[in-house]
Design an enzyme around this catalytic site. Structure first.
Site, PDB file in Angstrom:
ATOM      1  N   ARG A 310       0.866  -1.153   0.011  1.00 51.08           N
ATOM      2  CA  ARG A 310      -0.066  -0.002  -0.006  1.00 51.08           C
ATOM      3  C   ARG A 310       0.788   1.271  -0.007  1.00 51.08           C
ATOM      4  O   ARG A 310       0.234   2.408  -0.737  1.00 51.08           O
ATOM      5  CB  ARG A 310      -1.013  -0.045   1.233  1.00 51.08           C
ATOM      6  CG  ARG A 310      -2.103   0.805   0.996  1.00 51.08           C
ATOM      7  CD  ARG A 310      -3.368   0.757   2.037  1.00 51.08           C
ATOM      8  NE  ARG A 310      -4.528   0.152   1.645  1.00 51.08           N
ATOM      9  CZ  ARG A 310      -5.471   0.265   0.777  1.00 51.08           C
ATOM     10  NH1 ARG A 310      -5.420   1.659   0.424  1.00 51.08           N
ATOM     11  NH2 ARG A 310      -6.290  -0.486   0.562  1.00 51.08           N
ATOM     12  N   GLU A 713     -10.176   5.147   7.130  1.00 51.71           N
ATOM     13  CA  GLU A 713      -8.687   5.725   7.185  1.00 51.71           C
ATOM     14  C   GLU A 713      -8.299   6.960   6.423  1.00 51.71           C
ATOM     15  O   GLU A 713      -7.309   7.689   6.709  1.00 51.71           O
ATOM     16  CB  GLU A 713      -7.993   4.465   6.572  1.00 51.71           C
ATOM     17  CG  GLU A 713      -8.020   3.246   7.236  1.00 51.71           C
ATOM     18  CD  GLU A 713      -7.544   2.097   6.322  1.00 51.71           C
ATOM     19  OE1 GLU A 713      -8.241   1.658   5.390  1.00 51.71           O
ATOM     20  OE2 GLU A 713      -6.183   1.699   6.481  1.00 51.71           O
TER      21      GLU A 713
HETATM   22  N1  MTE Z   1     -12.885   4.541  14.368  1.00 56.30           N
HETATM   23  C1  MTE Z   1     -12.947   4.040  15.692  1.00 56.30           C
HETATM   24  N2  MTE Z   1     -13.776   4.796  16.580  1.00 56.30           N
HETATM   25  N3  MTE Z   1     -12.090   2.902  15.915  1.00 56.30           N
HETATM   26  C2  MTE Z   1     -11.318   2.295  15.203  1.00 56.30           C
HETATM   27  O1  MTE Z   1     -10.783   1.238  15.677  1.00 56.30           O
HETATM   28  N4  MTE Z   1     -10.368   1.845  12.982  1.00 56.30           N
HETATM   29  C3  MTE Z   1     -10.141   2.405  11.861  1.00 56.30           C
HETATM   30  C4  MTE Z   1     -11.495   3.167  11.218  1.00 56.30           C
HETATM   31  N5  MTE Z   1     -12.105   4.131  12.227  1.00 56.30           N
HETATM   32  C5  MTE Z   1     -11.243   2.630  13.765  1.00 56.30           C
HETATM   33  C6  MTE Z   1     -12.124   3.682  13.516  1.00 56.30           C
HETATM   34  C7  MTE Z   1      -9.647   1.683  10.662  1.00 56.30           C
HETATM   35  S1  MTE Z   1      -7.959   0.989  10.860  1.00 56.30           S
HETATM   36  C8  MTE Z   1     -10.291   1.091   9.648  1.00 56.30           C
HETATM   37  S2  MTE Z   1      -9.814  -0.039   8.478  1.00 56.30           S
HETATM   38  C9  MTE Z   1     -11.986   1.331   9.568  1.00 56.30           C
HETATM   39  O2  MTE Z   1     -12.255   2.277  10.830  1.00 56.30           O
HETATM   40  C10 MTE Z   1     -12.564   0.129   9.775  1.00 56.30           C
HETATM   41  O3  MTE Z   1     -13.975   0.080   9.626  1.00 56.30           O
HETATM   42  P1  MTE Z   1     -14.710   0.633   8.359  1.00 56.30           P
HETATM   43  O4  MTE Z   1     -14.191  -0.513   7.311  1.00 56.30           O
HETATM   44  O5  MTE Z   1     -16.162   0.095   8.766  1.00 56.30           O
HETATM   45  O6  MTE Z   1     -14.558   2.223   8.059  1.00 56.30           O
HETATM   46  N1  HPA Z   2      -5.813  -2.646   4.008  1.00 58.54           N
HETATM   47  C1  HPA Z   2      -6.141  -3.037   5.163  1.00 58.54           C
HETATM   48  N2  HPA Z   2      -5.956  -4.056   5.597  1.00 58.54           N
HETATM   49  C2  HPA Z   2      -5.492  -5.346   4.874  1.00 58.54           C
HETATM   50  C3  HPA Z   2      -5.230  -4.694   3.610  1.00 58.54           C
HETATM   51  C4  HPA Z   2      -5.332  -3.716   2.983  1.00 58.54           C
HETATM   52  O1  HPA Z   2      -5.474  -3.257   1.685  1.00 58.54           O
HETATM   53  N3  HPA Z   2      -5.129  -6.065   3.075  1.00 58.54           N
HETATM   54  C5  HPA Z   2      -5.030  -6.813   3.858  1.00 58.54           C
HETATM   55  N4  HPA Z   2      -5.284  -6.500   5.107  1.00 58.54           N
HETATM   56 MO1  MOS Z   3      -7.469  -0.559   9.146  1.00 59.50          MO
HETATM   57  S1  MOS Z   3      -5.546  -0.476   9.235  1.00 59.50           S
HETATM   58  O1  MOS Z   3      -7.289  -1.360   7.472  1.00 59.50           O
HETATM   59  O2  MOS Z   3      -7.688  -1.694  10.093  1.00 59.50           O
END
Ligand code: MTE
Ligand code: HPA
Ligand code: MOS
Length: 757
Positions: A310, A713
């Site tokens: 990434r 993210e």
């Molecule tokens: N928001 C909160 N409050 N707590 C979390 O742990 N994780 C983040 C983001 N927002 C997180 C968060 C990360 S690393 C990711 S990948 C996404 O939430 C995952 O959730 P989603 O795919 O439903 O957005």
């Molecule tokens: N993003 C986050 N988590 C992951 C990914 C990615 O692209 N691939 C495998 N785990």
């Molecule tokens: Mo988020 S770093 O893809 O859990």
């Protein structure tokens, strides 16, 4: 009915009352044993002798488990099989689990740790990724993304600059630490409650170590007190140990890490050190960019190769560069295996090109924003990995941010302030972002959901999504409520459970709501279609299309009939119509070929721009973030309260990573910043004083759930703007300070930069 702008996170009620359940809140079952880990006190060594006999005699200690007690394979590595569950023969990082003590209380377990004797022969410790690479300690293969012909461009460039950029690690600091509670059930089966983003990852790892098929282990997750990527893969080591303990003792086993244990034993965001070379023409168009990333992977692969990938995908951030060579190396060091952290290598990749642009601006005496703006992507241009930009909002977000924040006015105000003040200086920086949505590993982009409509009209919804504070459960609830036109109170979002929804991808890559939401829509629509046919037949309506369910009512050709939702469900049940459905979704259109490093890996991209303003105290090196103004591409946000919270939270987390969170290991691989007294995270005082988040209303994408773009993210990378705003302020005080490309920009570093020559 729900309103997009007013639907609160459904967890807020139990959260503020302290009633939300986490692993540590589960009622203790009689006979429960408490697991405590004996972890390696040294970073790299041969184990000559491990003697647990004295520890076994300690009061309350029931079992001490080592690798010898593992019935299956002593292996938990996800991408590469390079990580034992319990150390065997060698240890590779300080904090690596060596033995598991099972005792009648956590205290008794901890007391026994000091009685375990491990004799070792210490081996050389590597904590520097470049040193690791030089010694051939490389994980997987080096990867190179290439576009155009960078080598052929340097002679043609009007300006070429080179440099080194470094970004530090980051502790996840989820409020709930790693933990699991394992319950033996009949026939060698185990029910495993884990604080994990990846229930299936935990299930697979546990089955491998226990030597049982996947149907014997059921993983259940209510919610996490935060994950941030830290529980995508790294919940597994601890859940596996709880399961191993339960199988070994035939008792329930609870294993919860204390904060210090968690900080010491778990991996973090990967530190990177990178070389860059950037070439521009006389009009400041970036013609060529070359970057060489060295990733500090820690002692095992974990997710490092995926994170590395990434960084390559995001190596040019929001900028179109026609000639690119980006190379990446994952370096094995003797620190805990580093892992996923919000942004997943993207932030590290973007920091380097921002540094390169900064270097060019500094040398050429122009504002970095001029170079940034000139090179923003427009539709139809290729990324280095071959995908072509579509629905690109880079320039739109940039110009709206400049307009709404009056960036010209702010610059004048700052210049006037800096002219008047000697010991306080202000700085400003813009930060555009562009983040690809989808797991970069194409096969992971699918999900399932299970919907039950009960006879009384209430609903139970299960998906593979894990709630970790990001509000995914609220979004799932909205989807079901919207599809059936029912009141949200009728719907319960069930736990994430591998028996109800199998083979899940972790909730990660910001794709949780898209993937699971689309699967849920498919399931709901299938039930809805059956209802519509039933209504059509019952009321002799012209077609299914004439039927509509909304506001708990049944409508035919727009007219309300005398059935409501409850009568519909009761009658459908008596007519023996199936009230349950499973939905499956896999993202269309995406593909990627690792042999050519080309393809279309992302469903879509998310864009935005942040503007940071900061004030530096030039006597003490302290600083404040005065304001941040963000224009963010939400598509058509399906929940503005949640999405705005995600942008604010991610931005502050990014600011923390870039400015104050400093992870430090000493030469022996010991984590020095191992508690909240030595590791500083942003609090309310260090968060920007003013935070504005503007919704850039864009078309969204059909591949985003309800056209509401993924938000978890991308906004973290706005934090990089805070770093360059600080650099801007430092330069107002000390124009000679240059080459400041080593983050985090702690007050200590600011102070040194203010006075370096
Ligand atoms: N928001 C909160 N409050 N707590 C979390 O742990 N994780 C983040 C983001 N927002 C997180 C968060 C990360 S690393 C990711 S990948 C996404 O939430 C995952 O959730 P989603 O795919 O439903 O957005
Ligand atoms: N993003 C986050 N988590 C992951 C990914 C990615 O692209 N691939 C495998 N785990
Ligand atoms: Mo988020 S770093 O893809 O859990």
């Amino acid at each position: 009915m729900y309103n997009n702008n007013r639907m609160k996170n459904i967890d807020s009620y139990t959260h503020v009352r302290g009633e939300s359940i986490y692993v540590d809140d589960l009622p203790i079952l009689g006979g429960t044993l408490f697991g405590v880990i004996f972890d390696s006190p040294v970073a790299h060594a041969k184990i000559l002798k491990l003697d647990t006999s004295e520890a076994e005699k300690m009061p309350g200690v029931k079992h001490i488990i080592t690798y010898k007690d593992i019935p299956g394979e002593n292996q938990i590595g996800g991408i590469f099989p390079d990580e034992p569950s319990l150390a065997e023969g060698e240890v590779h990082f300080k904090g690596q689990p060596v033995a598991l003590v099972l005792a009648t209380s956590k205290r008794a377990g901890h007391a026994a740790l000091s009685k375990i004797v491990m004799e070792v022969e210490e081996l050389p410790v590597i904590v520097d990724p470049r040193e690791a690479a030089a010694k051939g300690e490389i994980i997987g293969t080096q990867r190179t993304f290439k576009l155009g012909d960078p080598d052929g461009q340097w002679d043609k460039c009007a300006h070429v600059f080179e440099g080194v950029a470094e970004s530090g690690g980051q502790e996840h600091l989820y409020i709930e630490g790693q933990g699991a509670y394992a319950f033996p059930v009949e026939n060698g089966c185990i029910r495993l409650v884990s604080s994990t983003q990846g229930p299936t990852q935990v299930q697979r790892a546990a089955c491998r170590v226990l030597g049982v098929p996947m149907h014997k282990i059921e993983v259940d997750v209510r919610r996490l007190g935060g994950g941030f990527g830290g529980k995508e893969d790294q919940a597994s080591p601890f859940a596996v140990l709880a399961a191993l303990g339960a199988m070994h003792s035939n008792k329930p086993v609870k294993l919860i890490l204390d904060r210090e244990e968690d900080m010491r034993m778990t991996g973090k965001r990967h530190p990177y050190t990178s070389d860059f070379k950037i070439g521009l023409d006389k009009d400041l168009n970036i013609i060529a960019y070359e970057v060489d990333f060295y990733q500090d992977a820690g002692a095992a692969a974990d997710l490092s190769p995926a994170v590395l990938e990434r960084s390559l995908f995001h190596a040019t951030n929001s900028y179109y560069v026609p000639n690119v060579k980006a190379r990446a190396t994952s370096c094995r060091t003797n620190v805990p295996p580093n892992t996923a952290f919000r942004g997943f290598g993207g932030p590290q990749g973007m920091f380097v090109i921002e540094a390169a642009i900064s270097k060019a601006a500094e040398e050429l005496g122009v504002d970095r924003a001029v170079i940034q703006e000139r090179n923003l992507f427009i539709d139809g241009q290729p990324f280095s990995y071959g995908q072509i930009t579509e629905g690109c909002e880079a320039k739109n977000a940039w110009s709206q941010a400049c307009e709404k924040f009056d960036v010209e006015g702010a610059r004048k105000r700052i210049a006037a302030f800096n002219a008047e003040n000697t010991f306080y200086k202000k700085g400003l920086a813009l930060m555009p972002i562009c983040f690809g949505i989808s797991f970069t590993n194409t096969p992971m982009n699918h999900a399932r959901a299970l919907v039950h409509v009960y006879q009384d009209g209430s609903l139970g919804v299960s998906t593979g999504a894990v709630e970790m504070g990001q509000g995914v459960n609220t979004k799932m609830l909205q989807i079901a409520a919207l599809t059936f036109g029912v009141n949200p109170d009728r719907i319960k979002i069930e736990t994430t459970n591998t028996t109800r929804v199998a083979n899940t991808s972790p909730t990660a890559a910001s794709a949780g709501a898209d993937l699971n939401g689309k699967a849920l829509q498919i399931a709901c629509n299938a039930i809805l279609a059956r209802f519509k046919t039933f209504i059509k037949d019952s009321f002799k309506a012209s077609s299914e299309d004439a039927v509509e369910l909304r506001e708990e009512g049944v409508y035919i050709d727009g007219k309300k009939v005398d059935w409501n939702w409850e009568t519909l469900v009761q009658k459908a049940f008596l007519a023996r119509i199936n009230l349950s459905e499973k939905g499956h979704y896999s993202t269309p259109k995406i593909h990627f070929d690792k042999t050519t490093e080309k393809g279309h890996p992302f469903a879509y991209h998310v864009y935005g721009t942040a503007i940071f303003e900061t004030t530096v105290d030039c006597v003490r090196g302290r600083y404040e973030m005065d304001a941040v103004h963000i224009v963010h591409d939400f598509g058509k946000s399906m929940n503005r309260i949640i999405d705005k919270g995600q942008v604010e939270g991610a931005m502050v987390q990014g600011v923390g990573w870039m400015t104050m969170e400093e992870l430090r290991y000493n030469e022996q691989g010991r984590l020095l910043s191992n508690a909240l007294s030595t590791y500083k995270v942003p609090d309310i005082y260090s968060a920007p004083k003013e935070v504005n988040v503007e919704f850039l209303e864009t078309a969204g994408s059909d591949l985003a759930i309800l056209k509401s773009k993924a938000v978890g993210e991308p906004p973290l990378m706005y934090g990089i703007g805070a770093y360059f705003a600080l650099v801007d302020a430092i330069k107002a005080f000390n124009p000679k300070a240059n080459g400041l490309f080593s983050s985090p920009m702690t007050p200590e570093r600011v102070l040194m930069a203010l006075y370096n020559k």
